[in-house]
Motif scaffolding. Structure first.
Motif, PDB file in Angstrom:
ATOM      1  N   SER A  93       0.835  -1.197   0.000  1.00  0.00           N
ATOM      2  CA  SER A  93       0.000   0.000   0.000  1.00  0.00           C
ATOM      3  C   SER A  93       0.873   1.251   0.000  1.00  0.00           C
ATOM      4  CB  SER A  93      -0.925   0.016   1.215  1.00  0.00           C
ATOM      5  OG  SER A  93      -0.162   0.107   2.414  1.00  0.00           O
ATOM      6  N   GLU A  94       0.298   2.330  -0.471  1.00  0.00           N
ATOM      7  CA  GLU A  94       1.045   3.590  -0.537  1.00  0.00           C
ATOM      8  C   GLU A  94       1.360   4.121   0.853  1.00  0.00           C
ATOM      9  OE1 GLU A  94       0.344   8.084  -2.327  1.00  0.00           O
ATOM     10  OE2 GLU A  94      -0.629   6.350  -3.286  1.00  0.00           O
ATOM     11  N   ALA A  95       0.381   4.054   1.759  1.00  0.00           N
ATOM     12  CA  ALA A  95       0.599   4.570   3.126  1.00  0.00           C
ATOM     13  C   ALA A  95       1.655   3.746   3.851  1.00  0.00           C
ATOM     14  CB  ALA A  95      -0.718   4.567   3.895  1.00  0.00           C
ATOM     15  N   GLY A  96       1.575   2.407   3.719  1.00  0.00           N
ATOM     16  CA  GLY A  96       2.557   1.555   4.383  1.00  0.00           C
ATOM     17  C   GLY A  96       3.954   1.756   3.833  1.00  0.00           C
ATOM     18  N   THR A  97       4.052   1.904   2.513  1.00  0.00           N
ATOM     19  CA  THR A  97       5.363   2.136   1.897  1.00  0.00           C
ATOM     20  C   THR A  97       5.955   3.466   2.356  1.00  0.00           C
ATOM     21  OG1 THR A  97       4.672   0.873  -0.046  1.00  0.00           O
ATOM     22  CG2 THR A  97       6.586   2.291  -0.290  1.00  0.00           C
ATOM     23  N   TYR A  98       5.112   4.467   2.479  1.00  0.00           N
ATOM     24  CA  TYR A  98       5.599   5.778   2.915  1.00  0.00           C
ATOM     25  C   TYR A  98       6.117   5.713   4.355  1.00  0.00           C
ATOM     26  CZ  TYR A  98       5.570  10.654   4.375  1.00  0.00           C
ATOM     27  OH  TYR A  98       5.928  11.873   4.879  1.00  0.00           O
ATOM     28  N   ARG A  99       5.369   5.061   5.235  1.00  0.00           N
ATOM     29  CA  ARG A  99       5.802   4.951   6.633  1.00  0.00           C
ATOM     30  C   ARG A  99       7.108   4.169   6.738  1.00  0.00           C
ATOM     31  NH1 ARG A  99       0.200   4.058   7.532  1.00  0.00           N
ATOM     32  NH2 ARG A  99       0.598   1.786   7.544  1.00  0.00           N
ATOM     33  N   LEU A 100       7.217   3.101   5.964  1.00  0.00           N
ATOM     34  CA  LEU A 100       8.448   2.311   5.978  1.00  0.00           C
ATOM     35  C   LEU A 100       9.631   3.116   5.464  1.00  0.00           C
ATOM     36  CD1 LEU A 100       9.691  -0.503   6.450  1.00  0.00           C
ATOM     37  CD2 LEU A 100       9.126  -1.056   4.074  1.00  0.00           C
ATOM     38  N   SER A 101       9.391   3.922   4.437  1.00  0.00           N
ATOM     39  CA  SER A 101      10.471   4.746   3.881  1.00  0.00           C
ATOM     40  C   SER A 101      10.950   5.780   4.891  1.00  0.00           C
ATOM     41  CB  SER A 101       9.994   5.429   2.596  1.00  0.00           C
ATOM     42  OG  SER A 101       9.627   4.483   1.619  1.00  0.00           O
ATOM     43  N   VAL A 102      10.016   6.426   5.564  1.00  0.00           N
ATOM     44  CA  VAL A 102      10.395   7.435   6.567  1.00  0.00           C
ATOM     45  C   VAL A 102      11.205   6.797   7.681  1.00  0.00           C
ATOM     46  CG1 VAL A 102       9.484   9.023   8.310  1.00  0.00           C
ATOM     47  CG2 VAL A 102       8.434   8.929   6.046  1.00  0.00           C
ATOM     48  N   HIS A 103      10.855   5.563   8.022  1.00  0.00           N
ATOM     49  CA  HIS A 103      11.538   4.885   9.133  1.00  0.00           C
ATOM     50  C   HIS A 103      12.902   4.335   8.721  1.00  0.00           C
ATOM     51  CE1 HIS A 103      12.078   2.536  12.767  1.00  0.00           C
ATOM     52  NE2 HIS A 103      12.283   1.453  12.030  1.00  0.00           N
ATOM     53  N   GLN A 104      13.041   3.872   7.470  1.00  0.00           N
ATOM     54  CA  GLN A 104      14.243   3.139   7.067  1.00  0.00           C
ATOM     55  C   GLN A 104      15.231   3.950   6.248  1.00  0.00           C
ATOM     56  OE1 GLN A 104      13.051  -1.601   6.790  1.00  0.00           O
ATOM     57  NE2 GLN A 104      13.262  -0.405   4.928  1.00  0.00           N
ATOM     58  N   ARG A 105      14.770   4.908   5.474  1.00  0.00           N
ATOM     59  CA  ARG A 105      15.674   5.559   4.518  1.00  0.00           C
ATOM     60  C   ARG A 105      16.778   6.326   5.223  1.00  0.00           C
ATOM     61  NH1 ARG A 105      13.183   7.877  -0.993  1.00  0.00           N
ATOM     62  NH2 ARG A 105      15.056   9.112  -0.764  1.00  0.00           N
ATOM     63  N   PRO A 106      18.045   6.018   4.917  1.00  0.00           N
ATOM     64  CA  PRO A 106      19.155   6.700   5.590  1.00  0.00           C
ATOM     65  C   PRO A 106      19.197   8.200   5.302  1.00  0.00           C
ATOM     66  CG  PRO A 106      19.903   4.680   4.537  1.00  0.00           C
ATOM     67  CD  PRO A 106      18.508   4.927   4.049  1.00  0.00           C
TER      68      PRO A 106
ATOM     69  N   GLN B  53      10.156  15.047   2.693  1.00  0.00           N
ATOM     70  CA  GLN B  53       8.988  14.212   2.959  1.00  0.00           C
ATOM     71  C   GLN B  53       7.952  14.317   1.834  1.00  0.00           C
ATOM     72  OE1 GLN B  53       7.845  15.516   6.991  1.00  0.00           O
ATOM     73  NE2 GLN B  53       8.308  13.451   7.701  1.00  0.00           N
ATOM     74  N   GLU B  54       7.715  15.530   1.352  1.00  0.00           N
ATOM     75  CA  GLU B  54       6.756  15.706   0.269  1.00  0.00           C
ATOM     76  C   GLU B  54       7.254  15.051  -1.018  1.00  0.00           C
ATOM     77  OE1 GLU B  54       3.732  16.911   0.610  1.00  0.00           O
ATOM     78  OE2 GLU B  54       4.183  17.121   2.753  1.00  0.00           O
ATOM     79  N   GLN B  55       8.550  15.169  -1.285  1.00  0.00           N
ATOM     80  CA  GLN B  55       9.108  14.509  -2.465  1.00  0.00           C
ATOM     81  C   GLN B  55       9.023  12.995  -2.340  1.00  0.00           C
ATOM     82  OE1 GLN B  55      13.086  16.038  -2.891  1.00  0.00           O
ATOM     83  NE2 GLN B  55      12.426  17.870  -3.975  1.00  0.00           N
ATOM     84  N   LEU B  56       9.165  12.488  -1.112  1.00  0.00           N
ATOM     85  CA  LEU B  56       9.066  11.052  -0.887  1.00  0.00           C
ATOM     86  C   LEU B  56       7.663  10.544  -1.228  1.00  0.00           C
ATOM     87  CD1 LEU B  56      10.192   8.382   0.151  1.00  0.00           C
ATOM     88  CD2 LEU B  56       9.581   9.101   2.471  1.00  0.00           C
ATOM     89  N   LYS B  57       6.651  11.316  -0.889  1.00  0.00           N
ATOM     90  CA  LYS B  57       5.279  10.911  -1.231  1.00  0.00           C
ATOM     91  C   LYS B  57       5.128  10.738  -2.739  1.00  0.00           C
ATOM     92  CE  LYS B  57       3.171  13.207   2.764  1.00  0.00           C
ATOM     93  NZ  LYS B  57       2.252  14.280   3.224  1.00  0.00           N
ATOM     94  N   THR B  58       5.719  11.668  -3.497  1.00  0.00           N
ATOM     95  CA  THR B  58       5.656  11.575  -4.962  1.00  0.00           C
ATOM     96  C   THR B  58       6.420  10.356  -5.458  1.00  0.00           C
ATOM     97  OG1 THR B  58       5.527  13.997  -5.097  1.00  0.00           O
ATOM     98  CG2 THR B  58       6.121  12.811  -7.100  1.00  0.00           C
ATOM     99  N   GLU B  59       7.606  10.097  -4.896  1.00  0.00           N
ATOM    100  CA  GLU B  59       8.399   8.942  -5.309  1.00  0.00           C
ATOM    101  C   GLU B  59       7.651   7.640  -5.039  1.00  0.00           C
ATOM    102  OE1 GLU B  59      12.283   8.955  -3.641  1.00  0.00           O
ATOM    103  OE2 GLU B  59      12.684  11.033  -4.175  1.00  0.00           O
ATOM    104  N   VAL B  60       7.049   7.540  -3.862  1.00  0.00           N
ATOM    105  CA  VAL B  60       6.313   6.322  -3.507  1.00  0.00           C
ATOM    106  C   VAL B  60       5.153   6.109  -4.471  1.00  0.00           C
ATOM    107  CG1 VAL B  60       4.822   5.284  -1.755  1.00  0.00           C
ATOM    108  CG2 VAL B  60       6.985   6.339  -1.077  1.00  0.00           C
ATOM    109  N   LYS B  61       4.393   7.169  -4.736  1.00  0.00           N
ATOM    110  CA  LYS B  61       3.258   7.056  -5.648  1.00  0.00           C
ATOM    111  C   LYS B  61       3.726   6.649  -7.050  1.00  0.00           C
ATOM    112  CE  LYS B  61       0.004  10.071  -5.173  1.00  0.00           C
ATOM    113  NZ  LYS B  61      -1.133   9.170  -4.797  1.00  0.00           N
TER     114      LYS B  61
END
Length: 452
Positions: free
Chosen positions: A258-271, A362-370
């Motif tokens: 899911s988009e929401a789950g991927t975004y949360r995981l990215s915020v938590h894991q991305r160095p 964070q906003e750019q990450l939302k676009t990347e995930v989508k």
């Protein structure tokens, strides 16, 4: 006559194409079987970019150790020697300060020597504590930079590996297409010799073969370049030719997150996002460091000193009276041209800038995930479509070939069916490549360095 010349020209051209196709591999070194997992493990150990960032971690740790030395005592040994060609002068020996002429005398020896052992122990300096804390954060930041580079290198290794697999399949597909067209050309020549086919059919078949040969050469050189890129990623300075042991496999059970789950995981894991968060803490410590410059500094100071004076370098007969003292030294900043005030203001601006940079990331990450999830969905649907199209094209080619052999279908129909088959398989490979590339990009977006 023309047919004989055409045959000779075709044979020579075919030989040259084969030589050009295999020449890059003939010039290569020894072969080595390599799986994707082995490639990733080797890149983590030997990649030169990762080694540079790994040394950056050690460098940052050493700088932290240097900053810890600010809390430790500073002990120094100093010594001096002077030879006076004219001895030092002392005034005021007559005891009359109101006299116009002040008496003086030259007292002491010509040769003066001394040695001191000095100890300075910081008692209170808030700047040292903040500097150590800032260095620890920078050390943590260097580790995150290494992790970010590791994610990038692993993703590039996966992308290169998949690209080579797809190129190899494309090369195989083009070779099969050339083989089918060469057989059709042979049949056309046979029928032409018997007067059962037109010369234009033979020329059309010959043109089809020649139009496919440049693609073989292009794909061959693309494989050679990909091999060189893989060697660079793996830190291999030899001319090893890697034989990829894995194959292009799609797991039907893979589900798109899911988009929401991927975004949360990215915020938590991305160095890189963790680095941006850490930058805000570093800015806070820098502000504290600037503020500490306005506070007093207190040190414990102690010194043990030996000194002597003599003449004609006769130090053996000279006296060495010791001097020893201990005390507290403090320094209170009063005015420094508003430098401290301006540095604090600068630190607050940098802190605000760090907040804006993090929010923008964070906003750019939302676009990347989508974008990456949309690419996964699109390529998945395209794979399903192209699978059906490939099966249909294979069936159509088989039927057309059978009808052509029975003299029911025309040569043009066979050429169209073969072209449709090659195109369908090429489109399927492209869809598979796009899907696997999207999977790799998903690992990069989420900061996942271990998934295969």
């Amino acid at each position: 006559m023309k047919s004989t010349i055409l045959n000779r020209h075709f044979g020579i051209t075919k030989l040259l194409a084969v030589i050009l196709a295999i020449s890059p591999f003939l010039a290569s070194g020894q072969k080595q079987t390599l799986s994707l997992e082995q490639a990733i493990d080797q890149a983590k150990v030997r990649n030169r970019e990762l080694r540079i960032d790994s040394l950056g971690i050690h460098k940052s740790a050493q700088q932290t150790a240097i900053s810890r030395g600010l809390l430790m005592p500073n002990i120094s040994l100093t010594g001096q020697f002077q030879h006076y060609f004219q001895r030092p002068v002392f005034f005021g020996l007559n005891g009359n300060a109101n006299s116009e002429k002040i008496d003086y005398a030259r007292i002491g020896g010509e040769d003066v020597a001394g040695a001191q052992v000095t100890l300075v122990q910081p008692i209170y300096n808030s700047g040292n504590r903040y500097e150590i804390q800032r260095r620890k954060l920078l050390e943590k930041q260097s580790k995150l930079i290494f992790q970010e580079k590791e994610v990038d290198v692993v993703a590039r290794v996966k992308q290169n590996y998949v690209q080579q697999l797809v190129l190899a399949e494309r090369l195989k597909l083009q070779t099969e297409s050339i083989a089918r067209n060469e057989k059709a050309l042979k049949d056309s020549r046979y029928l032409l010799a018997q007067g059962k086919a037109l010369r234009v059919d033979t020329l059309r078949a010959y043109t089809s073969v020649k139009n496919l040969e440049p693609d073989v050469l292009r794909l061959t050189y693309a494989l050679q370049i990909s091999q060189q890129q893989l060697r660079n990623l793996l830190g291999d300075v030899s001319e090893t030719e890697y034989v990829l042991s894995d194959s292009l496999e799609l797991n039907p059970s893979d589900s798109i997150p899911s988009e929401a789950g991927t975004y949360r995981l990215s915020v938590h894991q991305r160095p890189d996002l963790q680095i941006l968060t850490l930058n805000k803490e570093i800015n806070d410590k820098e502000i504290d460091l600037y503020k500490s410059a306005r506070r007093p500094v207190v040190n414990f100071v102690s010194q043990y000193q030996l000194q002597t004076q003599t003449n004609q370098f006769k130090y053996g007969n000279a006296g060495y009276p010791p001097v020893f003292f201990a005390g507290v030294q403090f320094s209170i900043p009063i005015f420094s041209g508003n430098q401290h005030v301006n540095r604090i203001a600068l630190g607050k601006i940098e802190r605000q800038q760090a907040d804006v940079i993090y929010n923008n990331a964070q906003e750019q990450l939302k676009t990347e995930v989508k974008q990456v999830l949309a690419s996964l969905v699109e390529s998945t649907e395209r794979i399903k479509t192209q699978q059906n199209v490939s099966k249909t094209a294979e069936l159509s080619y088989s039927i057309t070939k059978y009808r052509y052999e029975k003299g029911v279908a025309s040569r043009l129909e066979l050429v169209d069916a073969e072209f449709a088959l090659t195109t369908a398989k090429a489109n399927y490979l492209e869809a598979v490549f796009d899907y696997l590339s999207s999977k790799i990009e998903l690992d990069r977006v989420t900061g996942n360095v271990n998934a295969l």
